[in-house]
Scaffold this active site. Structure first.
Site, short mmCIF file in Angstrom:
data_model
loop_
_atom_site.label_atom_id
_atom_site.label_comp_id
_atom_site.label_asym_id
_atom_site.label_seq_id
_atom_site.Cartn_x
_atom_site.Cartn_y
_atom_site.Cartn_z
N HIS A 167 14.72 -36.86 72.91
CA HIS A 167 15.73 -36.96 73.94
C HIS A 167 15.26 -36.89 75.44
O HIS A 167 13.89 -36.29 75.69
CB HIS A 167 16.94 -36.40 73.69
N SER A 182 15.29 -35.19 79.33
CA SER A 182 15.54 -34.10 80.06
C SER A 182 14.63 -33.84 81.32
O SER A 182 14.41 -34.86 81.73
CB SER A 182 15.57 -32.97 79.08
N HIS A 192 6.96 -5.06 65.17
CA HIS A 192 7.48 -6.21 65.99
C HIS A 192 6.44 -6.48 66.96
O HIS A 192 5.32 -5.82 67.20
CB HIS A 192 8.72 -5.87 66.77
N SER A 248 4.55 -8.28 70.67
CA SER A 248 4.45 -8.24 72.03
C SER A 248 2.97 -8.50 72.59
O SER A 248 2.36 -9.02 71.86
CB SER A 248 5.28 -6.91 72.65
#
Length: 911
Positions: free
Chosen positions: A445, A447, A587, A589
């Site tokens: 699409h 943009s 996590h 980073s």
């Protein structure tokens, strides 16, 4: 290849690889790359030399090696001699990796290694279970591979194989076979004899058929046949009863067997971008089937008129001129080339109904351009409308850009906005000229789109059973996901940035300071993993597990948008090997491993990270030789200054460039004219007389402005200056004196000041701005239609942009004259526009109806906006004229009073 070399002959080979007197020292240095039972000699050049020296010495540690990695970017003869020693010296070898790909060309693509075959003696490696020969120059499969009965994994991707041998079926233990990115046209029937095979990857080849025997792979779990030329599939695929993943996208399939719906464990069937017009009902509604990019439901094309000749209708082609910003697209498809150099290809069936596509090219600015900390912008921003309308088939998009300088471990991608976030598309580079490249991608699409250079991003989908993610540019960087780290599959990505050791040592003032590559990890889904994930980083350069002082080793962590890096060495358990450090996190980073005597390194890490992102630039301010009121301002990377000045100094002159300053990619700054110099004419990028800039290292960062002065130039020359300041223009623009005080502070925003000199006027004539023409003072027009001044014409010139040739032709200028202007002012669009407009205006001085002719030309060129602006200027001038004569009492009290006569307009409009 030659047979194994033994005894004195082996020592002679080692001596040929390096001086014999230093053989012992070289062998001891090679031991530094030995960690436990792993010998990694692909991390730095000279791996073959080191292995040969080890074979001469035969240390006890060598007998324990089970995993060997060796780069094939070596001299072919040296590589041949080295591999001949492996069976005798490393008899317990279980895994052998002989890969190329560690080096890259100027476009960032991996280079193939020199390996073309293998010595026959390698078949004597009785324990060998894993063999990786990727990124080499193999044209046939070496015969010794077919005599390795214990081989379980064989990787042959990115070679030049055109066929596989029939004897391949004689590998009874093979469970994984990858032959992606080769030249395979057919497959041997013996492939079906690999009954233990579980994963088979044959993508990116030239296959047009599959042998029926492939259905005999009863234990196959994954089959990847993407990006081939398959037109049909054998019905025997129904025999793959264990199959879970079948990838067939980007082929020429017109149909698929209905029996695929009966495979009991199939969880994903990828049929995107084929020619499927019909599908078995059981597959049409299945949730695990992906069908985008297929003309499902469309009528079949008419049969060709002659046997054997397929009818392929020619796709319409559109070439848009600069005066068009939209074009129609029908369901039949078309190929479009925009005036700005962008290419679009709409395949047949991309739209259901006719649609009008609009486009515009936008100048980049921080609020519009999303850049990561280590990204670089390579193009302007292209906006395609209508936004968000999904196409039935992906549309091809080609964006032209100037390639960045060759930098290792970087890649070029097209970035687009979807909903409220930006993402990077799969991008392929096509070379048009040595310094012009196309970035090609498929878009579902429309943009906003732009071209970005970024560190190479390695990504994978982590399933609940775990996986391994490795860096393609830094083999020592790995992330290991254990079983149960996530409940649902999540996508993770990795980027690695290297910092030069000399920069770090200069920053810390410490000769032995070193750092590992900087690692950035990101993920989708929940912020934390259910089980700790193991991260492996190479130890800082020059440091090994045998000689390091653990008190000097610091693991640094940064989580945006924090201002500093945190030292988390005491919070994790660092497991050290000879070459690597491993630790566990929950996590993702940013992570960085430092080796230094400094204790508080968080603030130093922030400074080092900023230095990685800074560009060293110079600022220039030049005046056109034939018109000193035209000033060119530019911000250039230091390595481009000399070449740019050599090109400009034929038409410009001015002071030496400023001292070198440092700027971030996408950093705002502005130029302020001082000491009696001011900007002449309103500009959209001018705020309170300050010219706004945004620095992008691979764009031109250049603006041309016209300046004026309120001082008396007839008495003497005006010696002013232009100063450059960091940041956006403040709401309250400081006075010159305050700006001078600010630039003395330690955190001053002032960067540089360069002199500007407007020469003394000689005689009554005022030099004409912007065209290099010696025109008399210009008031274009007459009493009936009104007048336009130089400033008004400059404003018109600033609005025309690439539409100026259409306006020039409507004004009556010849095509030959347009070509001459283009040649004289090549690479200078503003100069072309101003020269055209002022040369035409010079010929119109004293001619009636000139302003009306200009308005008419603008309207006929579809520039109604500029035509309305000119009308507004004329109306403003007429009103000011009426007000002036009212104040002087020259206006008649009654238009009908005899003897009263209205004076002719004498004051031009100022706007």
């Amino acid at each position: 290849m030659s047979a194994a070399v033994e005894g004195p002959e082996l020592e002679a080979v080692a001596a040929a690889a390096g001086d014999a007197s230093e053989a012992a020292d070289a062998g001891s240095r090679a031991l530094r790359f030995l960690g436990g039972n792993r010998l990694s000699l692909d991390l730095s050049p000279g791996g073959c030399h080191r292995l040969l020296h080890l074979c001469v010495q035969q240390p006890l540690q060598l007998l324990q090696v089970e995993f060997l990695r060796l780069s094939t970017h070596e001299d072919p003869q040296l590589l041949e001699a080295t591999l001949a020693q492996v069976p005798q010296s490393l008899s317990r070898l279980c895994s052998l990796v002989l890969k190329g790909g560690q080096r890259r060309d100027t476009l960032g693509a991996c280079l193939r290694g020199a390996l073309t075959t293998l010595p026959a003696g390698l078949s004597g490696l009785a324990h060998l279970a894993h063999l990786d020969l990727s990124f080499n120059s193999l044209e046939t499969l070496p015969a010794c591979v077919l005599r390795m009965p214990g081989l379980r994994a064989l990787l042959l991707s990115h070679n030049r194989l055109s066929e596989l041998p029939e004897a391949l079926g004689a590998l009874p233990a093979l469970t994984f076979l990858s032959v992606t990115h080769n030249r395979l046209q057919t497959l041997p029937p013996a492939l079906g004899a690999l009954t233990t095979l579980q994963r088979l990857d044959l993508s990116q080849n030239l296959l047009d058929t599959l042998p029926p025997e492939i259905g005999g792979l009863g234990n196959l779990l994954e089959l990847n046949l993407a990006s081939n030329r398959l037109q049909s599939l054998p019905a025997s695929l129904a025999g793959l009863r264990s199959l879970r993943l079948l990838v067939l996208h980007s082929n020429l399939l017109g149909s698929v067997p209905a029996s695929l719906a009966c495979l009991p464990f199939l969880t994903r069937l990828d049929l995107r971008d084929n020619r499927l017009r019909d599908l078995p009902p059981a597959l049409l509604d299945a949730p695990f089937v992906r069908l985008q990019g297929n003309p499902l439901g469309e009528a079949s094309p008419e049969a060709p008129s002659s046997p054997g000749a397929a009818f392929v209708p020619e796709m319409p082609r559109l070439f848009l001129t600069s005066d068009l910003d939209s074009f129609p697209v029908t369901p039949g498809g078309c190929s479009v080339t925009l005036a700005c150099g962008v290419r679009l290809q709409f395949p047949a069936g991309a739209t259901i109904a006719p649609i009008t596509i609009r486009y515009r090219l936008l100048l980049p600015e921080p609020g519009l351009v999303p850049l990561g900390p280590h990204d670089a912008l390579l193009s302007c921003v292209l906006e395609l409308q209508p936004h968000g309308v999904a196409f039935q088939q992906d549309v091809g998009l080609w964006l032209l850009f100037m390639p960045p300088q060759a930098r290792r471990c970087r890649e070029v991608v097209v970035r687009t906005r979807s909903d409220s976030s930006w993402s990077d598309l799969a991008t392929f580079l096509e070379e048009e000229a040595p310094k012009r490249l196309w970035a090609h991608c498929q878009v579902p699409h429309f943009s906003w789109f732009l071209v970005v250079s970024r560190p190479v991003s390695d990504a994978c989908l982590v399933p609940p059973e775990g996986t391994l993610l490795c860096s393609s540019g830094h083999p020592g960087v790995k992330v290991i996901f254990p079983d149960g780290a996530t409940e649902e599959p999540r996508r993770v990505s990795m980027q690695v940035v290297r910092m030069a050791g000399r920069d770090l040592r200069a920053l810390l003032g410490e000769p032995e300071a070193a750092a590992s590559p900087l690692l950035c990890l990101s993920q989708s889904g929940p912020p934390s993993f259910l089980r700790p994930v193991t991260v492996q980083l190479p130890l800082p350069s020059g440091v090994t597990g045998l000689n390091l002082d653990r008190s000097r080793l610091h693991l640094l962590y940064w989580a945006p948008p924090a201002a500093t890096w945190d030292d988390i060495t005491a919070q994790v358990v660092l497991e050290l090997t000879h070459l690597y450090a491993r630790f566990q996190v929950t996590h993702f980073s940013w992570y960085w491993l430092w080796y230094t005597t400094k204790n508080c390194v968080g603030g130093l890490a922030r400074k080092a990270w900023e230095r990685l992102r800074l560009h060293r630039v110079n600022l220039i301010a030049l005046q056109r030789r034939r018109d000193p009121e035209q000033v060119l301002l530019q911000c250039l990377p230091r390595n481009k200054v000399d070449a740019t000045l050599r090109r400009l100094l034929e038409r410009y002159r001015g002071p030496e460039p400023s001292d070198t300053v440092e700027m971030f990619e996408g950093e705002e700054f502005f130029a302020a004219f001082e000491r009696g110099i001011d900007v002449d004419a309103d500009r959209p990028d001018c705020v309170e007389g300050r010219i706004c800039f945004v620095f992008y290292s691979h764009l031109k960062n250049v603006k041309e402005v016209y300046v004026t002065t309120t001082l008396d130039r007839e008495a003497q020359a005006v010696r002013g200056q232009v100063s450059f300041y960091r940041g956006a223009v403040p709401v309250q623009v400081p006075e010159e004196a305050e700006a001078a005080r600010q630039r003395k502070g330690t955190d001053a925003l002032w960067m540089a000041t360069l002199p500007i000199k407007l020469p003394r006027l000689r005689g009554p004539e005022v030099p004409r701005r912007g065209t290099g023409l010696s025109l008399a003072p210009l008031n274009l027009g007459d009493a009936e239609t009104g007048f336009l001044t130089q400033s008004n014409l400059l404003s018109v010139a600033g609005r025309l942009g690439p539409d100026w040739p259409a306006v020039a032709l409507q004004l009556g200028m010849s095509y030959r004259e347009l070509q001459r202007i283009r040649h004289e002012f090549r690479d200078d669009l503003d100069g072309q526009i101003r020269h055209m407009l002022f040369s035409w205006a010079e010929r119109q001085v004293g001619q009636p109806g000139a302003v009306g002719l200009l308005v008419q030309a603008l309207e006929q060129s579809d520039r109604q906006d500029v035509a309305e602006e000119v009308r507004a200027v004329l109306e403003l001038g007429r009103r000011k004229y009426q007000d002036s004569i009212q104040r002087t009492g020259l206006a008649p009290k009654d238009p009908g009073v005899p003897g009263s006569s209205a004076p002719q307009p004498s004051e031009p409009a100022q706007a």
